[in-house]
Design a protein around this motif. Sequence first.
Motif, PDB file in Angstrom:
ATOM      1  N   THR A 198      -1.859  -2.292   5.020  1.00  0.00           N
ATOM      2  CA  THR A 198      -1.522  -3.218   4.984  1.00  0.00           C
ATOM      3  C   THR A 198      -3.489  -3.276   4.901  1.00  0.00           C
ATOM      4  O   THR A 198      -4.902  -2.686   5.418  1.00  0.00           O
ATOM      5  CB  THR A 198      -2.029  -3.992   6.182  1.00  0.00           C
ATOM      6  N   VAL A 199      -3.870  -3.855   3.089  1.00  0.00           N
ATOM      7  CA  VAL A 199      -5.566  -4.160   3.411  1.00  0.00           C
ATOM      8  C   VAL A 199      -5.933  -5.445   3.731  1.00  0.00           C
ATOM      9  O   VAL A 199      -5.595  -5.905   2.681  1.00  0.00           O
ATOM     10  CB  VAL A 199      -5.985  -3.632   1.946  1.00  0.00           C
ATOM     11  N   PRO A 200      -6.109  -6.714   4.475  1.00  0.00           N
ATOM     12  CA  PRO A 200      -7.031  -7.347   5.097  1.00  0.00           C
ATOM     13  C   PRO A 200      -8.004  -7.957   3.585  1.00  0.00           C
ATOM     14  O   PRO A 200      -8.946  -7.487   3.534  1.00  0.00           O
ATOM     15  CB  PRO A 200      -7.671  -7.810   5.673  1.00  0.00           C
ATOM     16  N   LEU A 201      -7.913  -9.466   2.549  1.00  0.00           N
ATOM     17  CA  LEU A 201      -9.372  -9.525   2.120  1.00  0.00           C
ATOM     18  C   LEU A 201      -9.112 -11.066   2.811  1.00  0.00           C
ATOM     19  O   LEU A 201      -9.100 -12.023   2.273  1.00  0.00           O
ATOM     20  CB  LEU A 201      -8.245  -9.458   0.604  1.00  0.00           C
ATOM     21  N   ALA A 202     -10.919 -11.082   2.683  1.00  0.00           N
ATOM     22  CA  ALA A 202     -11.616 -12.327   3.265  1.00  0.00           C
ATOM     23  C   ALA A 202     -11.081 -13.691   1.925  1.00  0.00           C
ATOM     24  O   ALA A 202     -11.280 -14.272   2.234  1.00  0.00           O
ATOM     25  CB  ALA A 202     -12.524 -12.628   2.774  1.00  0.00           C
ATOM     26  N   ASP A 252       2.021  11.372  -1.740  1.00  0.00           N
ATOM     27  CA  ASP A 252       2.621  10.216  -2.212  1.00  0.00           C
ATOM     28  C   ASP A 252       1.953   8.861  -2.970  1.00  0.00           C
ATOM     29  O   ASP A 252       1.198   9.299  -3.774  1.00  0.00           O
ATOM     30  CB  ASP A 252       1.734   9.651  -0.824  1.00  0.00           C
ATOM     31  N   ILE A 253       2.868   8.417  -3.010  1.00  0.00           N
ATOM     32  CA  ILE A 253       2.668   6.449  -3.499  1.00  0.00           C
ATOM     33  C   ILE A 253       2.587   5.930  -2.456  1.00  0.00           C
ATOM     34  O   ILE A 253       2.966   5.649  -1.558  1.00  0.00           O
ATOM     35  CB  ILE A 253       3.751   6.583  -4.226  1.00  0.00           C
ATOM     36  N   THR A 254       1.123   4.822  -2.518  1.00  0.00           N
ATOM     37  CA  THR A 254       1.149   4.489  -1.315  1.00  0.00           C
ATOM     38  C   THR A 254       1.893   2.543  -1.874  1.00  0.00           C
ATOM     39  O   THR A 254       0.861   2.341  -3.321  1.00  0.00           O
ATOM     40  CB  THR A 254      -0.852   4.219  -1.433  1.00  0.00           C
ATOM     41  N   VAL A 255       2.087   2.210  -1.144  1.00  0.00           N
ATOM     42  CA  VAL A 255       2.410   0.072  -1.619  1.00  0.00           C
ATOM     43  C   VAL A 255       1.286  -0.254  -0.338  1.00  0.00           C
ATOM     44  O   VAL A 255       0.907   0.018   0.576  1.00  0.00           O
ATOM     45  CB  VAL A 255       3.636   0.052  -0.937  1.00  0.00           C
ATOM     46  N   ILE A 256       0.555  -0.603  -1.246  1.00  0.00           N
ATOM     47  CA  ILE A 256      -0.675  -1.803  -0.579  1.00  0.00           C
ATOM     48  C   ILE A 256      -0.393  -3.164   0.073  1.00  0.00           C
ATOM     49  O   ILE A 256       0.089  -3.807  -1.670  1.00  0.00           O
ATOM     50  CB  ILE A 256      -2.176  -1.362  -1.488  1.00  0.00           C
ATOM     51  N   GLU A 257      -0.199  -3.234   0.266  1.00  0.00           N
ATOM     52  CA  GLU A 257       0.042  -4.216   0.763  1.00  0.00           C
ATOM     53  C   GLU A 257      -0.754  -5.205   1.386  1.00  0.00           C
ATOM     54  O   GLU A 257      -1.535  -5.368   2.266  1.00  0.00           O
ATOM     55  CB  GLU A 257       1.524  -4.859   1.902  1.00  0.00           C
ATOM     56  N   LEU A 258      -0.904  -6.162   0.188  1.00  0.00           N
ATOM     57  CA  LEU A 258      -2.746  -7.471   0.559  1.00  0.00           C
ATOM     58  C   LEU A 258      -2.363  -8.399   1.340  1.00  0.00           C
ATOM     59  O   LEU A 258      -1.432  -9.472   1.582  1.00  0.00           O
ATOM     60  CB  LEU A 258      -2.925  -8.363  -0.441  1.00  0.00           C
ATOM     61  N   ALA A 259      -3.204  -8.685   2.478  1.00  0.00           N
ATOM     62  CA  ALA A 259      -3.084  -9.806   3.827  1.00  0.00           C
ATOM     63  C   ALA A 259      -4.377 -10.591   3.536  1.00  0.00           C
ATOM     64  O   ALA A 259      -5.243 -10.653   3.468  1.00  0.00           O
ATOM     65  CB  ALA A 259      -3.295  -8.840   5.215  1.00  0.00           C
ATOM     66  N   SER A 260      -4.433 -12.034   3.229  1.00  0.00           N
ATOM     67  CA  SER A 260      -4.912 -12.548   3.329  1.00  0.00           C
ATOM     68  C   SER A 260      -5.383 -13.666   5.410  1.00  0.00           C
ATOM     69  O   SER A 260      -5.033 -13.216   5.595  1.00  0.00           O
ATOM     70  CB  SER A 260      -4.215 -13.822   2.623  1.00  0.00           C
ATOM     71  N   HIS A 310      -0.586 -13.657   0.619  1.00  0.00           N
ATOM     72  CA  HIS A 310      -0.285 -12.883   1.098  1.00  0.00           C
ATOM     73  C   HIS A 310       0.883 -12.024   1.426  1.00  0.00           C
ATOM     74  O   HIS A 310       1.916 -12.510   1.209  1.00  0.00           O
ATOM     75  CB  HIS A 310      -0.231 -13.955   3.000  1.00  0.00           C
ATOM     76  N   GLY A 311       0.537 -10.593   1.618  1.00  0.00           N
ATOM     77  CA  GLY A 311       2.210 -10.205   1.699  1.00  0.00           C
ATOM     78  C   GLY A 311       2.250  -9.779  -0.350  1.00  0.00           C
ATOM     79  O   GLY A 311       3.491  -8.868  -0.218  1.00  0.00           O
ATOM     80  N   TYR A 312       1.439 -10.103  -1.050  1.00  0.00           N
ATOM     81  CA  TYR A 312       1.441  -9.334  -2.309  1.00  0.00           C
ATOM     82  C   TYR A 312       1.002  -7.647  -2.511  1.00  0.00           C
ATOM     83  O   TYR A 312       0.239  -7.170  -1.372  1.00  0.00           O
ATOM     84  CB  TYR A 312       0.543  -9.534  -2.960  1.00  0.00           C
ATOM     85  N   ARG A 313       2.420  -6.925  -3.446  1.00  0.00           N
ATOM     86  CA  ARG A 313       2.109  -5.472  -3.449  1.00  0.00           C
ATOM     87  C   ARG A 313       1.909  -4.447  -4.449  1.00  0.00           C
ATOM     88  O   ARG A 313       2.541  -5.406  -5.355  1.00  0.00           O
ATOM     89  CB  ARG A 313       3.923  -5.127  -2.728  1.00  0.00           C
TER      90      ARG A 313
END
Length: 434
Positions: free
Chosen positions: A202-206, A423-431, A213-216
């Motif tokens: 999970t990666v938070p973006l300002a 690995d294959i990484t699923v980055i989940e963007l967090a607002s 939110h939750g975009y993968r």
Amino acid sequence: MVIVFALLALTVLVAGNWYLWRRLFRDTTRGPGVMRRVGAVVVAGGWLLAIGALVAERSGAPFWLQQTLAWPGFLWLALSIYLLLAVIAGEVVRPLLRRLLERRARTTADVREPEPVPAGAPSAPAEKPTPEEAPSASSASSASPASSGTADQPDGPPAGPDPSRRLFVSRVVAGAAAAAAVGTVGYGTYGVLRGPRVKRVTVPLAKLPRAAHGYRIAVVSDIHLGPTLGRGFAQRVVDTINGTQPDIVAVVGDLVDGSVKNLGPAAAPLSQLKAPSYFVTGNHEYFSGAEEWVEEVRRLGLLPLENARTELPWFDLAGVNDIAGESEGQGPDFTKALGDRDTTRACVLLAHQPVQIHDAVDHGVDLQLSGHTHGGQLWPGNFVAAAANPTVAGLERYGDTQLYVSRGAGAWGPPTRVGAPSDITVIELASMRT
């Protein structure tokens, strides 16, 4: 300097392989013989295959020849690393094992020593020697102290370590080293062929809107389709990505090691990716015909981002060429990709090498997605990778920019990973907005 470095590397290589041959073959055999010659052939032949595999891949040799040399040659590269490490570790065990055997031998000798006869106890009568056993006068004379300086000397221990004990220790240590190396390489190869595992971060973006939110983003790098990893491996990668049901797929370089002519069929499963997919070049594309591969991935349904940007509904997605493209006039151009964008929107950048993070920071990128390092691929290669890259694997922050580095899905050279699982990484963007 290049010549000096090459000579130094050659000296180290020769010395290391002589040391391997000595510990695995010379020290485990009695005198010159077949096994020592077999050992020399194995060590020298393994390196000839390895060098042949590297040259064949880089020179564009017939693909059947690349495949023939790749498996034994590249596996020998991995095996020789762990044989050397195991044999060096054996130097610590060797004296300990020798002392243990010496102590055990002394204990056994003490147990077998006859007890002293008490004073005054009757001694057993000596048996009368038979005529055959009775020494003749001449033999007695020849065995007298006058004629032999050692006849009356007691038997003492042989000078130096017991050769048979030393041989036993060498065989035990060599056998353990070989078993450890073969087991390590075997398990590491199985891990690659089995296919990459999914990692979720999970990666938070300002600047990311709440609606995103939750975009993968499925991040896959360093697949390295080539003489060892082919269509079947590509299919496993695609099936794994589709199974994560991402919103988009980001292929961040080093897709192939070879030409479209040889590897086009191997890359064909990429057309089955279900989510919108984007691609940027890695350094290995420039060894394999980058322009042809850009067109091939476009034909397979991926969108190449060649120093370009696309505006997605909630953030900008940009991509830059790999640094290796500079030799062909196709290097990274951050100004072209990011110069005129709306800086109030979040920006995710695809860039193959982690060292490109410094330009990303200068251009206000929120998140850079990279590969290239393989996480070191073969321990202790992670220490070498750390010396050349700001981040070897995982998520780190550089000012207001975050960098995520994938260990990659495949492997270059040896189809083997040790201490750096694919690995294959699923980055989940967090607002971060409420």
